[in-house]
Design a protein around this motif. Structure first.
Motif, short mmCIF file in Angstrom:
data_model
loop_
_atom_site.label_atom_id
_atom_site.label_comp_id
_atom_site.label_asym_id
_atom_site.label_seq_id
_atom_site.Cartn_x
_atom_site.Cartn_y
_atom_site.Cartn_z
N UNK A 159 25.72 48.85 -10.86
CA UNK A 159 26.45 48.58 -9.63
C UNK A 159 27.78 47.87 -9.90
N UNK A 160 28.84 48.34 -9.19
CA UNK A 160 30.12 47.66 -9.15
C UNK A 160 30.17 46.74 -7.94
N UNK A 161 30.67 45.52 -8.12
CA UNK A 161 30.88 44.63 -6.98
C UNK A 161 32.10 45.11 -6.19
N UNK A 162 31.96 45.17 -4.87
CA UNK A 162 33.00 45.74 -4.02
C UNK A 162 34.03 44.68 -3.62
N UNK A 163 34.76 44.21 -4.61
CA UNK A 163 35.86 43.28 -4.40
C UNK A 163 37.01 43.70 -5.32
N UNK A 164 38.17 43.08 -5.13
CA UNK A 164 39.30 43.38 -5.99
C UNK A 164 38.94 43.08 -7.45
N UNK A 165 39.57 43.81 -8.37
CA UNK A 165 39.23 43.71 -9.78
C UNK A 165 39.25 42.26 -10.28
#
Length: 291
Positions: A159-165
């Motif tokens: 999973x990728x966290x859905x925030x700016x890099x």
């Protein structure tokens, strides 16, 4: 972002979207693989998306390799940079952070860790500039996560966290992998979160456990009736911190066959997310709270 195509034997094409794993690479690969699925090309038997790549299996007696390669490049040109709308689902996953089982396990393997004198959560909080573990847990559970691929072991979501890099939580894997990880551990390595679907070896930092089975060949629970593997690429996960009493209650419900996850259909808009990630994430979470 330059895409690289590689033939694997005479049945596969591997496509590397980017050497740099990121939400942008994931979104681009998702747009391409979804369009390829929609076209239902004769001879294409499997499409396997991953974090920053995808692989296609095909029958060379039905579609020539060069023909498929040209098709993939055509799809890349048409949709690779387009805005992306995904019909998907948001799932609330309860988590007992700082639980006794991962704590016992991590203490057995401190010689394999970067900081033997602290726990995984304490280490993660410190290197991410958080004042304490509670602040790290708030950041970890405060925004949704995109399931980018499912694999490694049966049913395990990356999973990728859905925030700016620049705001994504970053924690390195253990220096050497453990030989044990409790089932349903919430793990983290690099920029990726995961849920260990089964007990076994692993190298990700351990933050807690969920009571919710995500892989079950017996398919006892309602959300696993359609398929023994629950997560799919494109799913959106929202972690919900729970206490020990709530965890024990959920485990009892799992044993009784009555436990269920909160799952709601949503349409994800990449354009709206990019415009204001925090506001868009709040609107996604409101879908869970409104039902």
């Amino acid at each position: 972002m330059t895409i690289r195509y590689t033939f694997g034997g005479d049945e596969f094409i591997f496509v590397e979207i980017s050497e740099d794993m990121s939400l942008d690479a994931f979104f681009r690969g998702t747009a391409i693989t979804r369009e390829l699925t929609r076209r239902n090309i004769p001879g294409v038997s499997e499409i396997c998306p991953a974090n920053a790549s995808y692989q296609v299996r095909y029958d060379p007696d039905v579609i020539a390799p060069d023909t498929l390669l040209a098709l993939l490049k055509d799809i890349e040109a048409q949709v690779g940079e387009a805005d992306l709308d995904i019909a998907t689902r948001i799932i609330e996953v309860p988590v007992l952070y700082n639980d006794p089982w991962t704590h016992e396990t991590l203490m057995r393997f401190r010689e394999r860790h970067q900081d033997p004198d602290s726990t995984d959560l304490e280490y993660a909080a410190r290197i991410n500039g958080m004042p304490d573990v509670d602040a790290f847990i708030a950041a970890h559970s405060g925004s949704p996560w995109f399931v980018s691929m499912v694999g490694f072991v049966a049913g395990l979501p990356f999973m990728f966290q859905m925030v700016e890099r620049e705001r994504q939580l970053q924690v390195p894997k253990y220096l050497r992998p453990r030989t044990d990880t409790p089932k349903l551990t919430i793990g983290h390595g690099g920029c990726f979160g995961c849920i260990y679907s089964v007990r076994g070896a692993g190298g990700y930092q351990m933050f807690g456990v969920t009571p919710a089975p995500i892989f079950d060949p017996t398919q006892r629970l309602d959300y696993l009736r359609d398929f023994m593997v629950f997560f799919q690429p494109g799913d959106i996960v929202k972690f919900k911190p729970i206490d020990r009493d709530a965890y024990d209650e959920a485990v009892a419900a799992v044993d009784a066959g009555t436990f269920s996850l909160r799952v709601r259909p949503v349409t994800f808009s990449l354009a709206d997310f990019r415009r204001d990630p925090d506001a868009y994430n709040r609107s996604l979470v409101e879908v869970l709270d409104a039902n």
